[in-house]
Design a protein around this motif. Structure first.
Motif, PDB file in Angstrom:
ATOM      1  N   MET A 151       0.819  -1.207   0.000  1.00  0.00           N
ATOM      2  CA  MET A 151       0.000   0.000   0.000  1.00  0.00           C
ATOM      3  C   MET A 151       0.858   1.263   0.000  1.00  0.00           C
ATOM      4  SD  MET A 151      -3.372  -0.533   0.040  1.00  0.00           S
ATOM      5  CE  MET A 151      -2.919  -1.555  -1.369  1.00  0.00           C
ATOM      6  N   SER A 152       1.935   1.234   0.776  1.00  0.00           N
ATOM      7  CA  SER A 152       2.805   2.406   0.856  1.00  0.00           C
ATOM      8  C   SER A 152       3.460   2.702  -0.493  1.00  0.00           C
ATOM      9  CB  SER A 152       3.886   2.200   1.917  1.00  0.00           C
ATOM     10  OG  SER A 152       3.307   2.054   3.188  1.00  0.00           O
ATOM     11  N   MET A 153       3.871   1.616  -1.192  1.00  0.00           N
ATOM     12  CA  MET A 153       4.494   1.812  -2.501  1.00  0.00           C
ATOM     13  C   MET A 153       3.504   2.411  -3.497  1.00  0.00           C
ATOM     14  SD  MET A 153       6.339  -0.990  -4.958  1.00  0.00           S
ATOM     15  CE  MET A 153       4.782  -1.807  -5.312  1.00  0.00           C
ATOM     16  N   VAL A 154       2.289   1.893  -3.494  1.00  0.00           N
ATOM     17  CA  VAL A 154       1.260   2.418  -4.404  1.00  0.00           C
ATOM     18  C   VAL A 154       0.947   3.871  -4.067  1.00  0.00           C
ATOM     19  CG1 VAL A 154      -1.139   2.181  -5.153  1.00  0.00           C
ATOM     20  CG2 VAL A 154       0.274   0.142  -4.823  1.00  0.00           C
ATOM     21  N   LEU A 155       0.852   4.161  -2.765  1.00  0.00           N
ATOM     22  CA  LEU A 155       0.564   5.544  -2.349  1.00  0.00           C
ATOM     23  C   LEU A 155       1.678   6.480  -2.790  1.00  0.00           C
ATOM     24  CD1 LEU A 155      -1.386   7.385  -0.819  1.00  0.00           C
ATOM     25  CD2 LEU A 155      -0.087   6.903   1.270  1.00  0.00           C
ATOM     26  N   GLN A 156       2.908   6.016  -2.669  1.00  0.00           N
ATOM     27  CA  GLN A 156       4.032   6.860  -3.106  1.00  0.00           C
ATOM     28  C   GLN A 156       3.962   7.123  -4.600  1.00  0.00           C
ATOM     29  OE1 GLN A 156       8.004   5.768  -1.682  1.00  0.00           O
ATOM     30  NE2 GLN A 156       7.043   4.670   0.015  1.00  0.00           N
ATOM     31  N   ARG A 157       3.618   6.062  -5.377  1.00  0.00           N
ATOM     32  CA  ARG A 157       3.502   6.253  -6.821  1.00  0.00           C
ATOM     33  C   ARG A 157       2.370   7.230  -7.157  1.00  0.00           C
ATOM     34  NH1 ARG A 157       4.108  -0.128  -8.567  1.00  0.00           N
ATOM     35  NH2 ARG A 157       6.406  -0.226  -8.366  1.00  0.00           N
ATOM     36  N   ALA A 158       1.265   7.091  -6.466  1.00  0.00           N
ATOM     37  CA  ALA A 158       0.135   7.996  -6.700  1.00  0.00           C
ATOM     38  C   ALA A 158       0.509   9.433  -6.348  1.00  0.00           C
ATOM     39  CB  ALA A 158      -1.076   7.540  -5.892  1.00  0.00           C
ATOM     40  N   MET A 159       1.205   9.590  -5.221  1.00  0.00           N
ATOM     41  CA  MET A 159       1.618  10.935  -4.810  1.00  0.00           C
ATOM     42  C   MET A 159       2.645  11.525  -5.768  1.00  0.00           C
ATOM     43  SD  MET A 159      -0.128  11.889  -2.183  1.00  0.00           S
ATOM     44  CE  MET A 159      -1.533  10.984  -2.867  1.00  0.00           C
ATOM     45  N   ALA A 160       3.546  10.664  -6.262  1.00  0.00           N
ATOM     46  CA  ALA A 160       4.531  11.148  -7.231  1.00  0.00           C
ATOM     47  C   ALA A 160       3.832  11.635  -8.495  1.00  0.00           C
ATOM     48  CB  ALA A 160       5.531  10.044  -7.562  1.00  0.00           C
ATOM     49  N   PHE A 161       2.800  10.885  -8.916  1.00  0.00           N
ATOM     50  CA  PHE A 161       2.040  11.301 -10.083  1.00  0.00           C
ATOM     51  C   PHE A 161       1.309  12.616  -9.829  1.00  0.00           C
ATOM     52  CE2 PHE A 161      -2.276  11.382 -11.891  1.00  0.00           C
ATOM     53  CZ  PHE A 161      -1.950  11.610 -13.220  1.00  0.00           C
ATOM     54  N   LEU A 162       0.630  12.716  -8.686  1.00  0.00           N
ATOM     55  CA  LEU A 162      -0.108  13.946  -8.375  1.00  0.00           C
ATOM     56  C   LEU A 162       0.837  15.130  -8.216  1.00  0.00           C
ATOM     57  CD1 LEU A 162      -2.842  12.684  -5.875  1.00  0.00           C
ATOM     58  CD2 LEU A 162      -3.124  13.325  -8.283  1.00  0.00           C
ATOM     59  N   GLU A 163       2.003  14.880  -7.629  1.00  0.00           N
ATOM     60  CA  GLU A 163       2.977  15.962  -7.484  1.00  0.00           C
ATOM     61  C   GLU A 163       3.402  16.490  -8.844  1.00  0.00           C
ATOM     62  OE1 GLU A 163       7.572  16.564  -5.906  1.00  0.00           O
ATOM     63  OE2 GLU A 163       6.316  14.970  -5.040  1.00  0.00           O
ATOM     64  N   GLU A 164       3.643  15.554  -9.777  1.00  0.00           N
ATOM     65  CA  GLU A 164       4.028  15.972 -11.125  1.00  0.00           C
ATOM     66  C   GLU A 164       2.889  16.709 -11.810  1.00  0.00           C
ATOM     67  OE1 GLU A 164       5.299  13.867 -15.306  1.00  0.00           O
ATOM     68  OE2 GLU A 164       6.020  13.002 -13.414  1.00  0.00           O
TER      69      GLU A 164
END
Length: 653
Positions: A151-164
């Protein structure tokens, strides 16, 4: 949120409890976003399975995740976690597939193109964040750790996408519509609410991303992106106003004319910040972080502080340049501009930051005000230092008089500001004047015509204003003695005194400061110069027209009469020849002088001529003595004080 640091660009300033727990998780480093796409492209079967789940069972999987999260929250014994359902892995794959779809879009900004998918994605991020937080409450175990890591890895990927996406929305929209940075407050090109560089639709997208990132514990990343982008945008706005950061050394090396231009740009920038840029920026910040007002206040305060420090650095550099009289008015403009900036900063920033920034702005304004006081007081030295030994031709208005009075008139257009800074810097005035004053508030003219007394109720600026005019009087008294002719001394003092009165009367600000009593006193002095001139010039001429001494044994003695006419003619011609070259440029004063001279001379000459011409008209050389008729005298008097020697003209017959 009260403990948020002032700089959003410092790592860790927005780290929440959840973010701190993430650092304890043994999950891999967030992968490069494009590696996700590459990985999934190499696993066609996985993609097909995910798409199948995505299309048919998304709703069911989402409900399973919610139930599991609720179950975790209800567990009292944290040492005994429940079994992790398969829905967790399935949901993770669904979210990752959504990210891949976003990156398959050709446009730079992907978020906001597909409304339904955007809503699902944000809701999915919320579910993952909530589930991750719930899992963090359980100690590491073989059952929960893999799920937490996943879950943490997916959340990080989602946040990285939203940040971009957040960065792209901030940068792309701004670069394509940068001219909107300077819209007046409350206006927009389409008549709606204005945000710097962004349409309401783009602001809505950014708001949704900000809410998702902040609620998921990624405040730091969200705020860093926002802060950097808006700071760059603000720098571009300042550059569009032709304002560049100039070092103190460069300011010190500048000549006055280029520095004056830079000050004008600075004034424009500060006014624009106060009236347009700061209010617009605060509206944007409030809109993007509408669900987190404390973050909005701090982000804006950080931005405002950076801009304020930049403009104050320039102001401080200007104050350090050598003082000179011509800088006064730009200094006063700068002081007033900073004063106008304070309400905008105070109303937009947080209480603590606003108090700190307004204090710094006030302090910078005080430094400018102190420099302005010193410059104004230096005017005393300028007057005392003008010791030119060449008299002005014709007793005309001296250049020093024009300079000082016009300087005072222009300065008094800033009366309220000067009153304020003189009141605040009384010690500076005493220091600046201590070496230039005899310690007395009374100055006596060398001609003993007046004694100037300053009212104890006068303001510090009014007192300084009167001091300057009195020093000018003393300087003019000294310069008047450069003329050998006493009558010309009077004309010179009269010319300059009248000019000073005109400037005082023509400026309501000066007249208000010095008062009517002081003005009337000066008018009396100028009238005295007029009387002195009449006595010096025309009093002696009238002695030729006295009746006494003309009779011997009861009869008019012609030789004495002839001598009286001859003396009058010679003296009058000499006066006319000399005083027609004198200059009285003020038409009213020129007319008053001619009228007053005619009023004294013409009646006396007409009376003398009417009584005694009969004794000479029968003679052979009557015209030798009776050269002028009263009308001729009047005509010649009209030629005085125009600065050009006139011929004596014909006498009237």
């Amino acid at each position: 949120m009260e403990k948020i640091h002032h700089s959003a660009e410092k790592s860790g300033s927005f780290i929440s409890r959840h973010t701190r727990r993430k650092s304890d998780i043994t999950s891999p480093k967030t992968p490069d976003l494009f590696s996700i796409d590459e990985k999934l492209d190499n696993d066609t079967l996985w993609r097909e399975n995910v798409e199948d789940v995505d299309d048919h069972n998304v709703h069911q999987v989402s409900e399973d995740i919610d139930r599991f999260t609720d179950t975790l929250s209800a567990v009292d014994d944290k040492s005994n976690p429940p079994e992790v359902p398969d829905a967790v892995e399935t949901f993770s794959k669904i979210v990752e597939s959504r990210i891949v779809k976003y990156y398959s879009s050709n446009s730079r900004s992907k978020f906001g193109k597909m409304t339904e998918e955007d809503s699902f994605f944000l809701e999915a991020v919320r579910r993952i964040s909530k589930l991750t937080t719930a899992l963090c409450d359980f100690p590491s175990s073989s059952s929960t750790t893999p799920a937490l890591n996943r879950m943490s890895m997916v959340l990080q990927r989602a946040m990285a996408f939203l940040e971009e996406e957040f960065r792209d929305l901030l940068e792309e929209s701004r670069s394509s519509d940068s001219d909107r940075c300077v819209l007046p407050e409350g206006e927009s090109a389409d008549g709606g609410e204005a945000f710097p560089a962004y349409s309401p639709e783009v602001v809505t997208k950014m708001t949704r991303i900000a809410v998702a990132m902040v609620s998921s514990g990624y405040e730091t990343e969200c705020c860093q992106v926002y802060s950097v982008s808006r700071r760059n945008a603000f720098n571009e706005a300042l550059k569009s106003l032709e304002f560049d950061t100039i070092s103190i050394d460069d300011v010190q090396r500048m000549q006055w004319e280029p520095l004056e231009r830079e000050i004008s740009k600075w004034i424009k920038v500060v006014k624009q910040c106060a009236a347009v840029l700061f209010p617009g920026e605060r509206r944007l910040c409030d809109a993007v972080f509408s669900e987190n007002p404390s973050i909005s206040v701090i982000l804006f305060s950080n931005l405002a502080r950076a801009v304020v420090i930049q403009v104050l650095n320039f102001a401080d550099a200007v104050v350090l340049t050598p003082r000179s009289a011509e800088k006064l008015f730009k200094y006063l403009d700068m002081h007033e501009t900073l004063r106008e900036m304070i309400p905008a900063v105070k109303s937009s920033c947080s209480e603590d930051s606003g108090h700190e920034l307004t204090a710094e702005i006030s302090a910078a304004g005080d430094r400018i005000g102190e420099a302005a006081v010193y410059i104004f007081c230096d005017l005393e030295n300028s007057i005392k230092g003008d010791t030119a030994k060449t008299p002005v031709p014709g007793g005309a208005i001296h250049p020093l008089t024009r300079y000082v009075m016009n300087y005072l008139k222009y300065a008094c257009e800033y009366k309220d500001t000067l009153e304020q800074i003189f009141q605040k810097h009384k010690a500076v005035i005493r220091s600046a004047s201590s070496s230039k004053s005899d310690g007395s508030d009374q100055r006596e003219s060398p001609h003993n015509h007046r004694m100037v007394k300053k009212s104890s109720s006068s303001s510090p600026f009014a007192t300084q204003l009167m001091t300057v005019t009195e020093l000018l009087d003393e300087n003019l008294d000294s310069k008047s003695r450069l003329y050998k002719d006493h009558s010309l001394q009077c004309i010179f003092l009269m010319n300059n005194g009248r000019y000073m009165l005109q400037k005082i009367k023509g400026s309501s600000e000066i007249l208000q400061l010095v008062g009517d009593t002081w003005y009337r006193m000066r008018s009396t002095v100028v009238r005295q110069y007029h009387k002195n001139y009449q006595r010096e010039t025309w009093g002696k001429l009238l002695q030729c027209l006295r009746h006494e001494g003309l009779q011997v044994n009861g009869k008019v003695y012609k030789p004495i009469l002839k001598d009286r006419f001859k003396s009058f003619n010679l003296m009058f011609e000499d006066i006319h020849k000399t005083q027609s070259t004198w200059v009285v440029s003020d038409e009213q004063l020129q007319s008053e002088l001619r009228v007053s001279v005619s009023a004294v001379v013409i009646p006396a000459y007409r009376s003398f001529l009417g009584r005694f011409k009969q004794y000479l008209e029968s003679g052979k050389q009557a015209e030798k003595y009776i050269k002028y008729q009263p009308e001729d005298i009047e005509t010649l008097i009209e030629g005085l004080f125009d600065g050009n020697p006139n011929s004596m003209g014909r006498r009237r017959t």
